[in-house]
Design an enzyme around this catalytic site. Sequence first.
Site, mmCIF file in Angstrom:
data_model
loop_
_atom_site.group_PDB
_atom_site.id
_atom_site.type_symbol
_atom_site.label_atom_id
_atom_site.label_comp_id
_atom_site.label_asym_id
_atom_site.label_seq_id
_atom_site.Cartn_x
_atom_site.Cartn_y
_atom_site.Cartn_z
ATOM 1 C CB CYS A 1 -5.918 -27.875 0.709
ATOM 2 S SG CYS A 1 -4.919 -29.281 0.758
ATOM 3 C CE LYS B 1 -7.598 -29.640 4.647
ATOM 4 N NZ LYS B 1 -6.637 -30.415 3.681
ATOM 5 C CG ASP C 1 -4.424 -27.837 4.819
ATOM 6 O OD1 ASP C 1 -5.254 -28.115 5.945
ATOM 7 O OD2 ASP C 1 -4.520 -28.524 3.899
HETATM 8 N N1 TIU Z 1 -2.945 -28.087 1.879
HETATM 9 C C1 TIU Z 1 -2.711 -28.399 0.472
HETATM 10 O O1 TIU Z 1 -2.664 -27.581 -0.375
HETATM 11 N N2 TIU Z 1 -1.905 -29.717 0.415
HETATM 12 C C2 TIU Z 1 -1.124 -29.890 -0.640
HETATM 13 O O2 TIU Z 1 -0.567 -30.899 -0.845
HETATM 14 N N3 TIU Z 1 -0.796 -28.828 -1.280
HETATM 15 C C3 TIU Z 1 0.147 -28.831 -2.227
HETATM 16 O O3 TIU Z 1 0.175 -27.797 -3.221
HETATM 17 N N4 TIU Z 1 1.027 -29.797 -2.620
#
Ligand code: TIU
Length: 227
Positions: free
Chosen positions: A167, A134, A29
């Site tokens: 994530c 995802k 991500d």
């Molecule tokens: N990719 C990921 O970690 N999504 C989140 O929403 N992370 C947060 O820390 N909010």
Amino acid sequence: MSTNGHLTIEAEPYEYVFVPSETALLIIDMQRDFLEPGGFGEMLGNDVSQLRRTIEPNIRLLAAWRAAGLQVIHTREGHRDDLMDLPPAKKIRGRSPTSIGDAGPMGRILVRGQSGHDIIPELYPRFGESVIDKPGKGAFWSTDLHAILQHRGIKNLVVTGVTTEVCVNTTVREANDRGYDCLVPSDCVGSYFPEFHEMGLKMIKAQGGIFGWVSHSDKIIPALGHH
Ligand code: TIU
């Protein structure tokens, strides 16, 4: 150190041993929505500058990984254009004035195909590097990641990206339950909350490596030169 095609990396709770051809770099991500102002991360009330220190080490590790000819997989968190895969609970959580699917400066927040949803230019995927879209926090849930890894003979994952306790941690836990050995380089993962970053890493390596191993890109990159 290299023995019989295995590389050994200094790590915690103890050394991490892997066969490079059976190991994928899984970058979680690294999207504009999490790392740039005006995206999902900021919408949740976070200071996105906290995550930007992860970009340089990821650039270095990705370059070394590509130079060694090893497999790379990228993930993106996001939803269908029609939002039919967006859980109503995720849409309303946080009571923010703007939410997933609404228009923002980088397009509709966390929607596939929008510029904010895409991976930052510094780490943009190349042809041959799978991109996993995802809908959740874990990269295995509701995706074909496990099938792709199985077909390609992957047994180990070096997991980087954001955020450490959300994530990255969710994905490492999912991977661990599916039998993969995960190594997390601490400098290549980041959180909006320094204390969650620290504890997120401790949770992975505690209890004899209950979910996996923690190391640093400075330990991994030189080892790849011996591959
Ligand atoms: N990719 C990921 O970690 N999504 C989140 O929403 N992370 C947060 O820390 N909010």
